[in-house]
Design a protein around this motif. Structure first.
Motif, PDB file in Angstrom:
ATOM      1  N   ASP B 132       0.840  -1.119  -0.244  1.00  0.00           N
ATOM      2  CA  ASP B 132       0.457   0.176  -0.211  1.00  0.00           C
ATOM      3  C   ASP B 132       0.949   1.099  -0.019  1.00  0.00           C
ATOM      4  N   CYS B 219      -5.161  -9.538   6.463  1.00  0.00           N
ATOM      5  CA  CYS B 219      -6.525  -9.040   7.578  1.00  0.00           C
ATOM      6  C   CYS B 219      -6.675  -8.546   8.688  1.00  0.00           C
ATOM      7  N   CYS B 222      -6.308  -5.756  11.062  1.00  0.00           N
ATOM      8  CA  CYS B 222      -7.271  -4.815  11.947  1.00  0.00           C
ATOM      9  C   CYS B 222      -8.793  -5.421  11.322  1.00  0.00           C
ATOM     10  N   HIS B 223      -9.103  -6.688  10.952  1.00  0.00           N
ATOM     11  CA  HIS B 223      -9.913  -6.799  11.552  1.00  0.00           C
ATOM     12  C   HIS B 223     -10.286  -8.251  11.973  1.00  0.00           C
ATOM     13  N   GLY B 232     -11.064  -1.795  11.670  1.00  0.00           N
ATOM     14  CA  GLY B 232     -12.088  -1.963  10.877  1.00  0.00           C
ATOM     15  C   GLY B 232     -13.628  -3.106  11.466  1.00  0.00           C
ATOM     16  N   PRO B 268     -12.537  -0.896  -0.894  1.00  0.00           N
ATOM     17  CA  PRO B 268     -13.261  -0.496   0.052  1.00  0.00           C
ATOM     18  C   PRO B 268     -13.977   0.524   0.464  1.00  0.00           C
ATOM     19  N   ASN B 269     -13.277   1.545   0.004  1.00  0.00           N
ATOM     20  CA  ASN B 269     -13.742   3.185  -0.389  1.00  0.00           C
ATOM     21  C   ASN B 269     -14.877   3.491  -0.393  1.00  0.00           C
ATOM     22  N   MET B 281      -8.253   1.713   4.555  1.00  0.00           N
ATOM     23  CA  MET B 281      -8.276   0.649   3.723  1.00  0.00           C
ATOM     24  C   MET B 281      -7.746   0.950   2.420  1.00  0.00           C
ATOM     25  N   TYR B 284      -7.562  -3.828  -3.080  1.00  0.00           N
ATOM     26  CA  TYR B 284      -6.537  -4.608  -2.907  1.00  0.00           C
ATOM     27  C   TYR B 284      -6.955  -4.898  -4.091  1.00  0.00           C
TER      28      TYR B 284
END
Lengths: 538, 304
Positions: B132, B219, B222-223, B232, B268-269, B281, B284
């Motif tokens: 990222d 993942c 954050c989750h 998230g 995701p946004n 996020m 991906y």
């Protein structure tokens, strides 16, 4: 406690016969009033950002959450950096003391372009309002750090676009001020003041103005590129859009490294004014100091790569930037030797401006010497992006430029207001600030060497003792700042009349009344000798 | 004189020693001079300053000597650094991937782990990838650091010389959980390392492929899968539930079906769950294959 307020013999430029009240200030084209507009706005932003700094240090007093969450912390250090850099340190000395003193010290009536001068203050205020407005809508103020590194700055949901546009507008303020000073110095010097009869503050302002004009447009364009990328999706810096993140760093530091010299050169100019006055001696190595300002301004353009030693530049460019970085330290060292040589066999009067000047030299030396560790490739690899860098640039920017600003404030205060602050209290404020400063920032150098990365919301327990020490230092420092501020404000209102030349200076600003009259001089001065001829004074 | 946990420590610490040493002499000298002059030439004792006499020899001297000294310092900086950029041919290759906010290390035989295992006294070359934004892989004990830049394949290498565990930190600010983006490098005796390297990836036989894929991609940085909120939303009870999401500033309710999960990974946004920060996020794309997404969906279905 409260003494009788003694009336001044003249109110000088504070008296305005045509306009009254606020419009006599916000529509003024008098360089002295514009300087004070800058002074009050800059002081406000400095204090606001200092409070943000205090809050950050409180958060760091213990690992884990103390008073704010990680997101707030990230926004706080970004706002602290943006305000301190763009609203305090960069405009700081040129906008306030350059504006007030430059025309006086070269024997001119005003700057070359008085209306543009006022316009640049409006740009400053506009940029400042835009920067602060990001607090109040959307996802809040930017959380990128003041460097706005891509691609993070392209992707974050916070108000980066507005913050970047604010910096863009502030850039215009800086360019216009530089342009104004450059023209003023070239065209408006008093009769007889040739280049090597100019006071060294003028030389420093001159070198600074060139950087402001030549380097600032680069950051302007770079910041617009960020906006284009965020709003239009043009791939410039974000690799997922086909851009190059390293390109951003190059463009950013091509401005922002020379900008470091925009910040420090005027402060060095202030110190070069103060030392001869309080040692009663002609400055040692006038030409060396003047040329070293130009040398710093020039070589300063060629060292930006030292911010990027670990970013993935090619091997040879890392080596070349390292050598050039070492070379840029030489002119600064030369200045320090010259200042010290001026003190030798002088007659030293430890007044508050001189105390701040010596504080400047000590703290700036630590800042400069820690910079050598960051210029050397082996040590920089370990230290870059750690708390060491944070400590280093606070020593340079706050210990250097900040103390230079305070020195200038205490030196020219009686000229600006015609009154004197309480000397004793000014000295005790200095010592509290000086001690607090070192307790706050020295531990950062140690923690950096121990391997604590910067911009860390949380840290490993082994760092806590030093973090506590540093936080306590921030409280001492802030106390000192408050003592200084109260003393200055009291001096403004009810200090004893200081007379036209309380320090017995030889430069032209001391030859007019305090406060100076609207048109600066009753009879335009003429210059026949160098600026620091104390040897001829009885 | 200086030995440490990697082969670079000696050169780097020598550069520290030389530069700090010269700096201290300079700092103490000038400070002492300032204090001495301000006492000796104080106006009370020395009411009349002596005229300044220019001295060109002195000026040349204090320009030339510092120039020699800084070139000397440059040399030590360069000498300590050169080995870091001289990559040996026989190094073990490891791919390190940084993502917000976790590290993962992949070996030549396909084995991967969130902790970096290396053998002692062997050169290890690390190829750096970012999923990222920019990160920076920093091992303070080894005195090395190199930025992990998306789209650019930076690399670094080291030779560990002491057994033990050392911190890996992220040194380039990368957002919310930057200060938690930590891992460890574990230096093992060669035989132990070989044994570790040759054991097959410890696969929890009960684990589903989707669970493994999510661990590898990161993942779970954050989750959570247990319903608690990290950065998230949690996966627990996600599949088939109705979600309030923000689309173009408006809150709408959607069903968390397969398309919803695919969209939440790829874009995701475009729809962020209400109450969560937007644009945290990254999108991906090729970092996650369609096959992996299918496995992830199957796994999420089981988290009730």
């Amino acid at each position: 406690m409260s003494k009788e307020r003694v009336a001044l013999p003249t109110r000088g430029f504070f008296e305005n016969k045509t306009k009254k009240g606020i419009s006599s200030w916000i529509f003024t084209t008098d360089h002295k009033r514009i300087a004070l507009l800058y002074l009050y706005s800059i002081a406000f932003f400095f204090l606001s950002a200092a409070i943000l700094g205090i809050l950050m240090k409180i958060e760091l007093i213990a690992p884990g959450k103390t008073i704010m969450n990680a997101s707030t912390y990230n926004k706080t250090f970004t706002l602290h950096g943006v305000i301190m850099i763009f609203l305090f340190i960069i405009p700081g000395i040129p906008a306030v003391f350059g504006n007030f003193i430059l025309p006086l010290i070269i024997g001119a009536e005003d700057v070359a372009f008085p209306r543009i001068n006022l316009l640049s203050w409006y740009f400053y205020v506009g940029g400042a309002i835009l920067a602060l407005s990001t607090l109040f809508f959307g996802e809040g103020t930017a959380d990128t750090g003041w460097t706005f590194y891509a691609p993070y700055s392209v992707r974050t949901g916070t108000n980066v676009t507005q913050a970047v546009l604010a910096a863009f507008i502030l850039g215009f303020s800086s360019i216009l001020t530089g342009l104004n000073f450059l023209t003023t110095i070239h065209r408006m010097r008093a009769k007889g003041m040739d280049w090597f009869k100019m006071p060294l503050f003028v030389w420093a302002t001159y070198a600074t103005a060139w950087i402001q004009i030549l380097a600032t447009p680069v950051i302007g364009i770079t910041l617009l590129m960020i906006v284009a990328e965020r709003t239009l999706g043009i791939g410039l810096f974000d690799p997922s859009l086909g851009g190059d993140p390293i390109l951003y760093q190059h463009l950013f530091w091509i401005y922002s490294h020379p900008a470091v010299y925009i910040m420090i050169l005027p402060a060095m100019g202030v110190i070069s004014e103060i030392i001869p006055v309080f040692t009663r001696r002609r400055i040692f190595g006038y030409k060396a100091i003047a040329y070293s300002s130009l040398a710093i301004a020039f070589v300063g353009y060629l060292v930006w790569g030292h911010h990027m030693f670990t970013a993935g530049m090619s091997g040879p460019s890392r080596v070349i930037f390292s050598i050039l970085t070492f070379l840029v330290s030489i002119p600064s060292a030369v200045k320090i030797f010259n200042w010290l040589a001026t003190m030798y066999k002088g007659s030293i009067d430890m007044q508050p401006p001189m105390l701040y000047a010596m504080g400047f030299i000590f703290l700036f030396m630590i800042g400069g010497l820690t910079g050598l560790l960051l210029g050397a490739l082996a040590t920089d690899t370990h230290l870059t992006d750690t708390a060491f860098v944070v400590g280093h640039f606070h020593y340079v920017m706050f210990g250097g430029t900040g103390f230079g600003f305070f020195a200038a404030m205490h030196y020219w205060f009686p000229k600006i207001y015609g009154r004197m602050y309480n000397i004793k209290r000014a000295k005790s404020a200095f010592w509290v600030i000086f001690v607090g400063f070192n307790i706050l920032y020295f531990p950062m150098l140690i923690m950096g060497i121990m391997g604590l990365p910067r911009r860390y919301y949380d840290y490993l327990p082994q760092f806590q003792p030093l973090e506590i020490l540093s936080t306590v230092g921030s409280w001492i420092l802030f106390t000192g700042l408050i003592i200084m501020l109260v003393n200055i404000i009291k001096g403004m209102k009810s200090g004893l009349p200081a007379g036209d030349n309380p320090w017995k200076g030889t430069t032209l600003e001391w030859q007019t009344s305090s406060p100076p009259i609207l048109e600066n001089f009753k009879i335009m001065p003429e210059v026949t000798e160098g600026p620091y001829e104390y040897d001829n004074i009885k | 004189m200086f030995s440490g946990s990697s082969s670079f420590v000696e050169g780097v610490d020598l550069a520290f020693f030389v530069i700090i040493g010269i700096s201290l002499i300079f700092l103490i000298g000038i400070t002492f001079g300032m204090i001495y002059f301000s006492i000796k030439y104080n106006k009370k004792k020395h009411p009349k300053a002596e005229p300044t006499v220019e001295n060109t020899k002195l000026e040349i001297l204090w320009t030339v000597i510092p120039t020699i000294l800084v070139l000397f310092m440059f040399y030590f900086g360069w000498a300590g650094y050169r080995p870091m950029r001289t990559f040996p041919d026989d190094a073990i290759n490891i791919k390190a991937t940084g993502k917000m906010w976790a590290w993962s290390f992949e070996y030549e035989n396909g084995k991967w782990d969130s902790v970096l295992y290396v053998p002692i006294n062997k050169a290890v070359k690390i190829n750096l990838y970012s999923m990222d934004v920019i990160h920076s892989l920093y091992i303070p004990a080894f005195r090395i650091k190199e930025d992990v830049v998306p789209g650019i394949n930076n690399k670094m290498w080291f030779k560990a010389e002491k057994l033990g565990q050392y911190n890996i930190l992220c040194a380039e600010y990368c957002g919310l959980r930057h200060s938690y983006m930590m891992s460890k490098v574990v230096v093992l005796p060669e035989a132990e390392y070989t044994a570790w390297y040759n054991t097959k990836q410890k696969v929890d036989l009960n684990a589903m492929p989707g669970e493994l894929a999510m661990k590898k991609i990161g993942c779970v940085a954050c989750h959570t899968t247990d319903g608690s909120k990290l950065v998230g939303p949690s996966y627990k009870g996600l599949f088939g539930s109705m979600r309030k999401v923000v689309v173009d500033g408006k809150v709408i309710e959607v069903k968390a079906d397969e398309d919803y999960i695919i969209n939440s990974i790829r874009k995701p946004n475009s729809q962020v769950v209400e109450g969560f920060p937007k644009a945290v996020m990254p999108e991906y794309k090729d970092q996650v294959t369609d096959e992996e997404i299918k496995q992830i969906i199957e796994y999420i279905k089981t988290l009730k």
